[in-house]
Design a protein around this motif. Structure first.
Motif, PDB file in Angstrom:
ATOM      1  N   ASP A 176       0.784  -1.411   0.091  1.00 32.92           N
ATOM      2  CA  ASP A 176       0.026   0.189  -0.327  1.00 32.92           C
ATOM      3  C   ASP A 176       1.007   1.572  -0.246  1.00 32.92           C
ATOM      4  OD1 ASP A 176       0.863  -0.156   2.632  1.00 32.92           O
ATOM      5  OD2 ASP A 176      -1.171  -0.032   3.646  1.00 32.92           O
ATOM      6  N   GLY A 177       1.736   1.315  -0.198  1.00 33.44           N
ATOM      7  CA  GLY A 177       2.940   2.556  -0.330  1.00 33.44           C
ATOM      8  C   GLY A 177       3.329   2.766   0.797  1.00 33.44           C
ATOM      9  N   THR A 178       3.415   1.725   1.733  1.00 32.96           N
ATOM     10  CA  THR A 178       4.196   2.447   3.568  1.00 32.96           C
ATOM     11  C   THR A 178       5.764   1.765   3.345  1.00 32.96           C
ATOM     12  OG1 THR A 178       2.890   0.350   3.928  1.00 32.96           O
ATOM     13  CG2 THR A 178       1.569   2.018   4.860  1.00 32.96           C
ATOM     14  N   ILE A 179       5.366   0.574   2.613  1.00 35.73           N
ATOM     15  CA  ILE A 179       6.932  -0.238   3.047  1.00 35.73           C
ATOM     16  C   ILE A 179       8.254   0.526   1.897  1.00 35.73           C
ATOM     17  CG2 ILE A 179       6.450  -2.153   1.365  1.00 35.73           C
ATOM     18  CD1 ILE A 179       8.360  -2.213   4.659  1.00 35.73           C
ATOM     19  N   GLN A 180       6.633   0.795   0.446  1.00 35.01           N
ATOM     20  CA  GLN A 180       7.881   1.822  -0.249  1.00 35.01           C
ATOM     21  C   GLN A 180       8.480   2.541   0.180  1.00 35.01           C
ATOM     22  OE1 GLN A 180       4.750  -0.169  -0.558  1.00 35.01           O
ATOM     23  NE2 GLN A 180       5.322  -1.424  -2.090  1.00 35.01           N
ATOM     24  N   GLY A 181       7.688   3.360   0.845  1.00 32.45           N
ATOM     25  CA  GLY A 181       7.909   5.098   1.646  1.00 32.45           C
ATOM     26  C   GLY A 181       9.286   4.563   2.639  1.00 32.45           C
ATOM     27  N   LEU A 182       9.559   3.996   3.288  1.00 30.48           N
ATOM     28  CA  LEU A 182      10.421   3.267   3.729  1.00 30.48           C
ATOM     29  C   LEU A 182      11.521   3.196   3.582  1.00 30.48           C
ATOM     30  CD1 LEU A 182      11.433   3.106   6.507  1.00 30.48           C
ATOM     31  CD2 LEU A 182      10.739   0.488   6.369  1.00 30.48           C
ATOM     32  N   ILE A 183      11.083   2.118   2.371  1.00 26.12           N
ATOM     33  CA  ILE A 183      12.621   1.830   1.467  1.00 26.12           C
ATOM     34  C   ILE A 183      13.282   3.313   0.700  1.00 26.12           C
ATOM     35  CG2 ILE A 183      13.874   0.718  -0.260  1.00 26.12           C
ATOM     36  CD1 ILE A 183      11.316  -1.602   0.633  1.00 26.12           C
ATOM     37  N   GLU A 184      12.984   4.033   0.154  1.00 26.08           N
ATOM     38  CA  GLU A 184      12.704   5.707  -0.462  1.00 26.08           C
ATOM     39  C   GLU A 184      13.383   6.170   0.633  1.00 26.08           C
ATOM     40  OE1 GLU A 184      10.048   6.987  -3.073  1.00 26.08           O
ATOM     41  OE2 GLU A 184      10.043   5.022  -3.881  1.00 26.08           O
ATOM     42  N   LEU A 185      12.644   6.275   1.741  1.00 25.54           N
ATOM     43  CA  LEU A 185      13.194   7.421   2.334  1.00 25.54           C
ATOM     44  C   LEU A 185      14.913   6.688   3.174  1.00 25.54           C
ATOM     45  CD1 LEU A 185      10.713   8.054   4.684  1.00 25.54           C
ATOM     46  CD2 LEU A 185      12.083   9.924   3.858  1.00 25.54           C
ATOM     47  N   SER A 186      15.413   5.335   2.413  1.00 30.07           N
ATOM     48  CA  SER A 186      16.606   4.919   2.815  1.00 30.07           C
ATOM     49  C   SER A 186      17.552   4.819   2.130  1.00 30.07           C
ATOM     50  CB  SER A 186      16.605   3.638   3.210  1.00 30.07           C
ATOM     51  OG  SER A 186      15.730   3.283   4.205  1.00 30.07           O
ATOM     52  N   GLY A 187      17.263   5.576   0.359  1.00 29.63           N
ATOM     53  CA  GLY A 187      17.848   5.787  -0.512  1.00 29.63           C
ATOM     54  C   GLY A 187      18.135   4.177  -1.009  1.00 29.63           C
ATOM     55  N   VAL A 188      17.471   3.468  -1.038  1.00 31.88           N
ATOM     56  CA  VAL A 188      17.886   2.194  -1.590  1.00 31.88           C
ATOM     57  C   VAL A 188      16.925   1.667  -2.330  1.00 31.88           C
ATOM     58  CG1 VAL A 188      18.131  -0.268  -0.984  1.00 31.88           C
ATOM     59  CG2 VAL A 188      18.456   1.406   0.251  1.00 31.88           C
ATOM     60  N   PRO A 189      17.434   0.617  -3.468  1.00 30.33           N
ATOM     61  CA  PRO A 189      16.962   0.431  -4.836  1.00 30.33           C
ATOM     62  C   PRO A 189      15.596  -0.077  -4.618  1.00 30.33           C
ATOM     63  CG  PRO A 189      18.702   0.346  -5.290  1.00 30.33           C
ATOM     64  CD  PRO A 189      18.528   0.949  -4.154  1.00 30.33           C
ATOM     65  N   TYR A 190      14.418  -0.401  -4.868  1.00 29.20           N
ATOM     66  CA  TYR A 190      14.093  -1.889  -4.394  1.00 29.20           C
ATOM     67  C   TYR A 190      12.892  -1.671  -6.698  1.00 29.20           C
ATOM     68  CZ  TYR A 190       9.779   1.907  -3.755  1.00 29.20           C
ATOM     69  OH  TYR A 190       8.919   2.679  -4.678  1.00 29.20           O
ATOM     70  N   ILE A 191      12.214  -2.991  -6.389  1.00 28.17           N
ATOM     71  CA  ILE A 191      11.508  -4.116  -6.744  1.00 28.17           C
ATOM     72  C   ILE A 191       9.984  -3.746  -6.510  1.00 28.17           C
ATOM     73  CG2 ILE A 191      10.618  -6.515  -7.892  1.00 28.17           C
ATOM     74  CD1 ILE A 191      13.034  -7.572  -7.163  1.00 28.17           C
ATOM     75  N   GLY A 192       9.601  -4.022  -7.820  1.00 32.69           N
ATOM     76  CA  GLY A 192       8.224  -3.237  -8.170  1.00 32.69           C
ATOM     77  C   GLY A 192       7.261  -1.566  -7.895  1.00 32.69           C
ATOM     78  N   SER A 193       6.381  -1.372  -7.655  1.00 32.04           N
ATOM     79  CA  SER A 193       5.748  -0.531  -7.840  1.00 32.04           C
ATOM     80  C   SER A 193       5.825   0.488  -6.516  1.00 32.04           C
ATOM     81  CB  SER A 193       4.184  -0.477  -8.282  1.00 32.04           C
ATOM     82  OG  SER A 193       4.320  -0.897  -9.192  1.00 32.04           O
ATOM     83  N   LYS A 194       6.303   1.979  -6.776  1.00 37.83           N
ATOM     84  CA  LYS A 194       6.352   3.227  -6.302  1.00 37.83           C
ATOM     85  C   LYS A 194       5.316   3.369  -5.209  1.00 37.83           C
ATOM     86  CE  LYS A 194       9.604   5.834  -7.644  1.00 37.83           C
ATOM     87  NZ  LYS A 194      10.261   7.051  -7.837  1.00 37.83           N
ATOM     88  N   VAL A 195       5.111   4.359  -4.329  1.00 40.41           N
ATOM     89  CA  VAL A 195       4.595   4.729  -3.968  1.00 40.41           C
ATOM     90  C   VAL A 195       3.201   5.206  -3.524  1.00 40.41           C
ATOM     91  CG1 VAL A 195       3.765   6.511  -1.177  1.00 40.41           C
ATOM     92  CG2 VAL A 195       6.088   5.613  -1.870  1.00 40.41           C
TER      93      VAL A 195
END
Length: 344
Positions: free
Chosen positions: A103-122
């Motif tokens: 739902d965007g919560t974990i995606q936001g946390l990862i983005e704040l860490s400055g780390v790339p991730y798999i899947g849709s953004k926030v």
């Protein structure tokens, strides 16, 4: 000497879909090429605590995993953990389903860490998880959907359903949930309040949809430079509808590829890619449809930005039927993410 890419797999999560995530993660981890990826397994328990279960797994550990991945290990702080990879930036694979995962919560946390991730953004993750906002946006683009209305749980006892036809069956769902959790099929309007109360256990916003007498068709989408669609697959539910047991206990009958004409196949594949683009999905998604054979109309049901990866899940089955075996699918998803977010 070849430098392996650090790959962090997140699984579990504080969501009703916790167990599904653990099962998906097990099968993904067993398919990862350890010659290319230095793989770290991070378990999240149902209270939201994070644990490093395995640090750079070995081939022996990989082959011995069975059932579901455990929730145990060394307690960690996520931001500090992500930032501990000083020599080589990691890629995160968030194999989390449902709230606090898609739902965007974990995606936001990862983005704040400055780390790339798999899947849709926030934004995309939040839109696709919230069925009400997703439907509202797709309506603006004239994407066909079944007739529906939204209800806040405070109004569950006297919901206004006047926009819905009085003589059709209904589906009542939590707005922010997946895997058919909290869903009830209502065939008697006297049961609507109970169905809304059940859905309200999982979310404050609820959605009531008119049931469609049509075929259930799903299409998987992968994105590299541009999104591409798999062959469509059809689901014949083993229960009254495609519920949790059907999805994860192999109760439904799957027809892959589905029996469609060339033009019908091309139309639903094109619509899947269109919806993927409208909602700004990234990397992968599964788009679910109902097809009215008589009217020849495709109705979009919902979009899943991190579909299941169990052996009976539709997403890997659809790509296998499209010529991409499970191991190749996992590697393609990882490689596409690395291309989209080049490592420093």
């Amino acid at each position: 000497m070849h430098t392996k890419t650090p790959l962090i797999v997140l699984y579990g999560g504080n969501s009703p879909e916790h167990d599904v995530s653990r099962s998906s993660a097990l099968h993904v981890v067993k398919a990862i090429d350890l010659n290319r990826y230095e793989t770290y397994l991070i378990a999240i328990d149902q209270d939201g605590s994070w644990y490093e279960f395995s640090h750079n797994i070995s081939a022996e550990e990989q082959s011995n995993f069975q059932g579901t991945l455990p929730i145990e290990g060394t307690l960690i702080h996520p931001m500090e953990y992500f930032q501990s990879f000083k020599n080589s930036q990691p890629l995160v694979f968030p194999l989390l389903h449902g709230p606090n995962g898609e739902d965007g919560t974990i995606q936001g946390l990862i983005e704040l860490s400055g780390v790339p991730y798999i899947g849709s953004k926030v934004l995309s993750s939040a839109l696709c998880m919230d069925k009400i906002k997703c439907k509202e946006l797709l309506s603006e683009y004239k994407i066909p959907q079944t007739n529906w209305t939204s209800v806040h749980r405070t109004n569950a006892h006297d919901a206004d359903l006047s926009v819905l036809s009085p003589d059709v069956d209904l589906f009542v769902k939590p707005a922010n949930m997946g895997s058919s959790i909290g869903v009830t099929k209502v065939t008697d309007r006297n049961d609507i309040e109970a169905a809304l109360s059940h859905a309200a256990q999982y979310d404050e916003w609820l959605i009531v949809e008119e049931a469609i007498r049509g075929r259930e068709i799903e299409v998987a989408v992968l994105e590299n430079d541009r999104p591409s669609a798999s062959v469509p697959g059809e689901i014949t539910p083993g229960a009254e509808f495609y519920d949790y047991k059907d999805k994860y206990e192999d109760g439904a009958t799957l027809h892959i590829p589905s029996v469609l004409s060339e033009s019908e196949t091309a139309e639903v594949q094109g619509l899947a890619v269109k919806v993927f683009n409208i909602l700004r999905c990234r990397g992968l998604a599964r788009v679910d449809f109902f097809y009215d054979d008589e009217a020849k109309i495709w109705f979009v049901n919902e979009i899943n930005t991190m579909p299941g990866f169990t052996p009976i899940s539709m997403f890997p089955k659809l790509w296998n039927a499209s010529g991409m075996p499970y191991e190749d699918l996992i590697d393609t998803i990882i490689q596409n993410a690395l291309i989209d977010s080049p490592m420093e």
